[in-house]
Design a protein around this motif. Structure first.
Motif, PDB file in Angstrom:
ATOM      1  N   ALA A 158       9.587 -13.542 -46.130  1.00  7.99           N
ATOM      2  CA  ALA A 158       9.961 -13.856 -47.061  1.00  7.99           C
ATOM      3  C   ALA A 158      11.611 -15.170 -46.730  1.00  7.99           C
ATOM      4  O   ALA A 158      11.742 -15.787 -46.866  1.00  7.99           O
TER       5      ALA A 158
ATOM      6  N   ARG B  78      10.143 -18.162 -44.923  1.00  5.80           N
ATOM      7  CA  ARG B  78       9.906 -19.044 -46.196  1.00  5.80           C
ATOM      8  C   ARG B  78      11.108 -19.935 -46.613  1.00  5.80           C
ATOM      9  O   ARG B  78      11.204 -20.966 -46.544  1.00  5.80           O
TER      10      ARG B  78
ATOM     11  N   CYS C 136      16.761 -14.391 -54.812  1.00  6.04           N
ATOM     12  CA  CYS C 136      15.298 -14.403 -54.451  1.00  6.04           C
ATOM     13  C   CYS C 136      15.140 -15.428 -53.502  1.00  6.04           C
ATOM     14  O   CYS C 136      15.954 -16.162 -53.208  1.00  6.04           O
ATOM     15  N   GLU C 137      13.834 -15.842 -53.359  1.00 10.64           N
ATOM     16  CA  GLU C 137      13.743 -17.285 -52.455  1.00 10.64           C
ATOM     17  C   GLU C 137      14.048 -18.566 -53.088  1.00 10.64           C
ATOM     18  O   GLU C 137      14.629 -19.125 -51.856  1.00 10.64           O
TER      19      GLU C 137
ATOM     20  N   ASP D 257      13.418  -4.755 -49.021  1.00  9.91           N
ATOM     21  CA  ASP D 257      12.275  -4.555 -49.681  1.00  9.91           C
ATOM     22  C   ASP D 257      11.519  -6.175 -50.692  1.00  9.91           C
ATOM     23  O   ASP D 257      10.451  -6.260 -50.917  1.00  9.91           O
ATOM     24  N   ALA D 258      11.604  -7.187 -48.974  1.00  8.81           N
ATOM     25  CA  ALA D 258      11.813  -8.424 -49.869  1.00  8.81           C
ATOM     26  C   ALA D 258       9.619  -8.572 -48.694  1.00  8.81           C
ATOM     27  O   ALA D 258       9.788  -7.979 -47.846  1.00  8.81           O
ATOM     28  N   PRO D 259       9.035  -9.484 -49.414  1.00  4.91           N
ATOM     29  CA  PRO D 259       7.886  -9.153 -48.791  1.00  4.91           C
ATOM     30  C   PRO D 259       7.937 -10.247 -47.692  1.00  4.91           C
ATOM     31  O   PRO D 259       9.483 -10.438 -46.816  1.00  4.91           O
ATOM     32  N   ALA D 260       6.675 -10.010 -46.729  1.00  2.00           N
ATOM     33  CA  ALA D 260       6.562 -10.259 -45.377  1.00  2.00           C
ATOM     34  C   ALA D 260       6.865 -11.556 -45.374  1.00  2.00           C
ATOM     35  O   ALA D 260       6.180 -11.959 -46.525  1.00  2.00           O
TER      36      ALA D 260
ATOM     37  N   ALA E 182      16.284 -11.111 -44.908  1.00  5.92           N
ATOM     38  CA  ALA E 182      15.077 -10.555 -46.060  1.00  5.92           C
ATOM     39  C   ALA E 182      15.729  -9.168 -46.294  1.00  5.92           C
ATOM     40  O   ALA E 182      16.722  -8.483 -45.551  1.00  5.92           O
TER      41      ALA E 182
END
Length: 78
Positions: free
Chosen positions: A40, A43, A14-15, A35-38, A32
């Protein structure tokens, strides 16, 4: 997230855990997962800058290798 070390070996996570791992490895890279959020990976990269590596190790944390990148930059410019 996939975090790769200097040799190209990697681990997914995870992040939060990716940032900790990135902060704890020399010359590591983060990518990333599909399927990771934009945003990520950026961040994780930014979070790792302010996280101390190997936070689970006890004792005074005063050596540069025990401080975050941000702390090292601050101390270097004093």
């Amino acid at each position: 997230m996939t975090v790769l070390d200097a040799t190209g070996a990697g681990a997914d996570g995870c992040e939060h855990h990716g940032a900790r791992m990135l902060a704890s490895l020399e010359r590591a890279r983060v990518y990333a997962l599909p399927d990771a959020p934009a945003g990520a990976a950026i961040r994780v990269f930014k979070a790792a800058d302010g996280i101390r590596p190997f936070c689970w190790v006890d004792g005074p944390r005063t050596r540069p290798s025990q401080l975050s990148h941000a702390e090292n930059r601050t101390q270097h410019h004093r």
